[in-house]
Design a protein around this motif. Structure first.
Motif, PDB file in Angstrom:
ATOM      1  N   ASP A 140       0.816  -1.215   0.000  1.00  0.00           N
ATOM      2  CA  ASP A 140       0.000   0.000   0.000  1.00  0.00           C
ATOM      3  C   ASP A 140       0.850   1.265   0.000  1.00  0.00           C
ATOM      4  O   ASP A 140       0.446   2.290  -0.532  1.00  0.00           O
ATOM      5  CB  ASP A 140      -1.014   0.003   1.145  1.00  0.00           C
ATOM      6  CG  ASP A 140      -0.406  -0.002   2.538  1.00  0.00           C
ATOM      7  OD1 ASP A 140       0.808  -0.263   2.674  1.00  0.00           O
ATOM      8  OD2 ASP A 140      -1.167   0.230   3.511  1.00  0.00           O
ATOM      9  N   VAL A 141       2.043   1.208   0.567  1.00  0.00           N
ATOM     10  CA  VAL A 141       2.894   2.389   0.563  1.00  0.00           C
ATOM     11  C   VAL A 141       3.312   2.777  -0.848  1.00  0.00           C
ATOM     12  O   VAL A 141       3.612   3.946  -1.120  1.00  0.00           O
ATOM     13  CB  VAL A 141       4.134   2.174   1.467  1.00  0.00           C
ATOM     14  CG1 VAL A 141       5.108   1.182   0.848  1.00  0.00           C
ATOM     15  CG2 VAL A 141       4.817   3.494   1.776  1.00  0.00           C
ATOM     16  N   GLY A 142       3.284   1.812  -1.777  1.00  0.00           N
ATOM     17  CA  GLY A 142       3.605   2.119  -3.163  1.00  0.00           C
ATOM     18  C   GLY A 142       2.399   2.495  -3.986  1.00  0.00           C
ATOM     19  O   GLY A 142       2.313   3.585  -4.555  1.00  0.00           O
ATOM     20  N   ALA A 143       1.410   1.587  -4.058  1.00  0.00           N
ATOM     21  CA  ALA A 143       0.265   1.793  -4.944  1.00  0.00           C
ATOM     22  C   ALA A 143      -0.716   2.821  -4.406  1.00  0.00           C
ATOM     23  O   ALA A 143      -1.261   3.638  -5.159  1.00  0.00           O
ATOM     24  CB  ALA A 143      -0.447   0.459  -5.179  1.00  0.00           C
ATOM     25  N   TRP A 145      -0.270   4.954  -1.301  1.00  0.00           N
ATOM     26  CA  TRP A 145       0.317   6.143  -0.692  1.00  0.00           C
ATOM     27  C   TRP A 145       1.111   6.969  -1.705  1.00  0.00           C
ATOM     28  O   TRP A 145       0.978   8.191  -1.767  1.00  0.00           O
ATOM     29  CB  TRP A 145       1.221   5.700   0.447  1.00  0.00           C
ATOM     30  CG  TRP A 145       1.763   6.767   1.345  1.00  0.00           C
ATOM     31  CD1 TRP A 145       3.061   7.192   1.430  1.00  0.00           C
ATOM     32  CD2 TRP A 145       1.047   7.535   2.320  1.00  0.00           C
ATOM     33  NE1 TRP A 145       3.191   8.162   2.383  1.00  0.00           N
ATOM     34  CE2 TRP A 145       1.964   8.395   2.947  1.00  0.00           C
ATOM     35  CE3 TRP A 145      -0.294   7.582   2.713  1.00  0.00           C
ATOM     36  CZ2 TRP A 145       1.594   9.273   3.952  1.00  0.00           C
ATOM     37  CZ3 TRP A 145      -0.658   8.465   3.716  1.00  0.00           C
ATOM     38  CH2 TRP A 145       0.273   9.297   4.319  1.00  0.00           C
ATOM     39  N   SER A 146       1.919   6.271  -2.517  1.00  0.00           N
ATOM     40  CA  SER A 146       2.835   6.968  -3.414  1.00  0.00           C
ATOM     41  C   SER A 146       2.218   7.255  -4.779  1.00  0.00           C
ATOM     42  O   SER A 146       2.082   8.413  -5.184  1.00  0.00           O
ATOM     43  CB  SER A 146       4.117   6.138  -3.600  1.00  0.00           C
ATOM     44  OG  SER A 146       4.744   5.899  -2.357  1.00  0.00           O
ATOM     45  N   ARG A 147       1.835   6.174  -5.483  1.00  0.00           N
ATOM     46  CA  ARG A 147       1.445   6.350  -6.881  1.00  0.00           C
ATOM     47  C   ARG A 147       0.095   7.038  -7.036  1.00  0.00           C
ATOM     48  O   ARG A 147      -0.137   7.759  -8.016  1.00  0.00           O
ATOM     49  CB  ARG A 147       1.431   4.996  -7.583  1.00  0.00           C
ATOM     50  CG  ARG A 147       1.337   5.116  -9.093  1.00  0.00           C
ATOM     51  CD  ARG A 147       1.852   3.898  -9.790  1.00  0.00           C
ATOM     52  NE  ARG A 147       2.020   4.100 -11.211  1.00  0.00           N
ATOM     53  CZ  ARG A 147       2.642   3.255 -12.013  1.00  0.00           C
ATOM     54  NH1 ARG A 147       3.154   2.138 -11.519  1.00  0.00           N
ATOM     55  NH2 ARG A 147       2.757   3.515 -13.291  1.00  0.00           N
ATOM     56  N   ALA A 148      -0.811   6.842  -6.097  1.00  0.00           N
ATOM     57  CA  ALA A 148      -2.138   7.459  -6.210  1.00  0.00           C
ATOM     58  C   ALA A 148      -2.149   8.921  -5.790  1.00  0.00           C
ATOM     59  O   ALA A 148      -3.192   9.575  -5.883  1.00  0.00           O
ATOM     60  CB  ALA A 148      -3.147   6.672  -5.376  1.00  0.00           C
ATOM     61  N   ALA A 151       0.425  10.766  -0.658  1.00  0.00           N
ATOM     62  CA  ALA A 151       1.543  11.376   0.066  1.00  0.00           C
ATOM     63  C   ALA A 151       1.807  12.796  -0.429  1.00  0.00           C
ATOM     64  O   ALA A 151       2.036  13.714   0.366  1.00  0.00           O
ATOM     65  CB  ALA A 151       2.793  10.514  -0.087  1.00  0.00           C
ATOM     66  N   ALA A 152       1.783  12.977  -1.745  1.00  0.00           N
ATOM     67  CA  ALA A 152       2.070  14.305  -2.301  1.00  0.00           C
ATOM     68  C   ALA A 152       1.050  15.342  -1.856  1.00  0.00           C
ATOM     69  O   ALA A 152       1.403  16.501  -1.614  1.00  0.00           O
ATOM     70  CB  ALA A 152       2.109  14.216  -3.825  1.00  0.00           C
ATOM     71  N   PRO A 162       5.735  12.611   4.163  1.00  0.00           N
ATOM     72  CA  PRO A 162       5.413  11.932   5.426  1.00  0.00           C
ATOM     73  C   PRO A 162       5.415  10.424   5.242  1.00  0.00           C
ATOM     74  O   PRO A 162       5.168   9.916   4.142  1.00  0.00           O
ATOM     75  CB  PRO A 162       4.008  12.443   5.751  1.00  0.00           C
ATOM     76  CG  PRO A 162       3.418  12.748   4.411  1.00  0.00           C
ATOM     77  CD  PRO A 162       4.553  13.237   3.554  1.00  0.00           C
ATOM     78  N   LEU A 163       5.690   9.719   6.317  1.00  0.00           N
ATOM     79  CA  LEU A 163       5.708   8.267   6.284  1.00  0.00           C
ATOM     80  C   LEU A 163       4.329   7.719   6.618  1.00  0.00           C
ATOM     81  O   LEU A 163       3.684   8.174   7.569  1.00  0.00           O
ATOM     82  CB  LEU A 163       6.733   7.718   7.281  1.00  0.00           C
ATOM     83  CG  LEU A 163       8.176   8.172   7.054  1.00  0.00           C
ATOM     84  CD1 LEU A 163       9.098   7.569   8.106  1.00  0.00           C
ATOM     85  CD2 LEU A 163       8.650   7.797   5.664  1.00  0.00           C
TER      86      LEU A 163
END
Length: 398
Positions: A140-143, A145-148, A151-152, A162-163
């Motif tokens: 989930d941290v990739g798909a 949190w990051s890619r969707a 986080a940004a 942020p983590l």
């Protein structure tokens, strides 16, 4: 108590969090969930050991309590045959294995629905089951949190990203998949037909920040992350108070709440200050207002402001640490905790997020040991002890 899913049979072939959490919610609701694991177990079982914490694994307990564990070596023909027997009598199959891996095992949707047309086949992935990245490894941290973009959108310009806390996207996608399973079961009740239902971490992330993304789609202008001193409505912002704690103001309808807030903080002159008279003027002068509110709220403690705000109908919430959350009677009254029977006695855990007041649920047990119910389930499938011993000798089951 059995819950609304009493009598529903679920087979889970999933690891880590997203798939197991969906099956875990159905298990809380009363379903009989058989968790198929490799002989060495779901890798999530060992995550605490990797962090140097031995023994209990609270995250694994949350998503796997009440299930029955069957350990199978799916690399063997006999192991795959047992998995198919379980699916043949199941109502629901849940997995978050990548589509290619499921196809190689003969456990893809087309294969299983041909055997069991009433089956609800529920799959949660990183990036969806179609497209170039269908088989890309994802957490989930990739798909999510990051890619969707999640986080940004919560990072101020120039600040480090942020983590994410563990399982945030997984639990959101898992709960969505559990709801989809319930809807598909309702459809099957009317038509007799099973179906494929899917969710993905990427799509879940997009939906979570859907206000921003829909704005970008419909206007062509992408929103940017908020900054504290330019936040458009300082009355729905967090502020430090005396004693080191924080309070979050909740006055979304700024003009409605502005008079009550000014009276509560003892600054009725702000009502006639041209910088602050309207929602628009407060947005234009947000930095000045934020600093003014900060100065005032720093004069009293959270407890003092809470009492004052309640008297003046000012909406607010405390910003709490985890220690404060677990002791908060409001969280207890909201049903956030549930008592779970374990071999060592009843323990308190986080509850899954939905109650059914006509068919209340109650967890049956804690998380199983690896393969704890293998023999029990094989006996239910019609194997005798000689057959089970033969499977053990071949390494099909531990």
């Amino acid at each position: 108590m059995p819950g609304p899913m009493d009598g529903v049979r679920v087979v889970e072939l999933a690891v880590w969090v997203a798939g197991p959490s969906a099956a875990g919610i159905l298990c809380d609701w009363g379903a009989d969930v058989i968790k198929i694991e490799p002989p060495e177990g779901d890798p999530f079982r060992g995550v605490m050991a990797l962090l140097g914490v031995m023994g209990n694994n609270p995250p694994f307990q949350l998503d796997n309590r009440g299930k029955r564990s069957v350990a199978l070596d799916l690399r063997t023909a006999e192991g795959r045959a047992i998995a198919l027997q379980l699916v043949d009598r199941a109502d629901v199959f849940i997995s978050n294995l990548r589509p290619g891996a499921l196809k190689r095992l003969g456990l893809d949707y087309e294969s299983l629905c041909a055997r069991n047309p009433r089956l609800i086949y529920a799959h949660v992935s990183g990036y969806g089951i179609d497209g170039a990245d269908a088989d890309r490894a994802a957490y989930d941290v990739g798909a999510f949190w990051s890619r969707a973009g999640v986080a940004a959108m919560i990072t101020s310009p120039g600040a480090p990203l942020p983590l994410q806390r563990g399982g945030m996207g997984d639990h959101t996608a898992g709960s969505q998949l559990a709801g989809a399973v319930a809807a598909a079961l309702y459809h099957r009740e009317r038509t007799g037909q099973g179906q494929l239902v899917t969710a993905s971490l990427a799509r879940t992330g997009a939906y979570m920040i859907g206000w921003d993304l829909n704005t970008a789609l419909l206007t062509g202008v992408a929103p940017v992350p908020y900054e504290r001193l330019t936040f458009p409505n300082p009355l729905i912002l967090n502020y430090p108070v005396k004693g080191g704690k924080w309070i979050w103001l909740l006055m979304l309808q700024g003009d409605r709440h502005w008079p009550d807030f000014c009276r509560a903080v003892g600054h009725e002159e702000w009502l006639h200050d041209p910088r602050f008279e309207t929602l628009a003027s407060r947005a234009q002068n947000a930095a000045a207002l934020v600093r003014a509110i900060e100065a005032v709220l720093a004069e009293r403690t959270l407890e003092e402001w809470g009492a004052i705000f309640d008297r003046h109908n000012v909406w607010w919430a405390p910003v709490q640490s985890l220690d404060e959350v677990v002791q908060d009677p409001v969280m207890a009254a909201a049903g956030a905790w549930v008592d779970v029977p374990t071999p060592d006695g009843t323990v308190k855990m986080v509850a899954s997020p939905v109650d059914f007041h006509g068919t209340p649920w109650q967890p049956r047990a804690g998380a199983p040991e690896v393969g704890q119910h293998t023999e029990e389930v094989l006996l239910e499938l019609g194997y005798d002890w000689d057959g089970i011993i033969a499977l053990k000798e071949k390494g099909v089951v531990p």
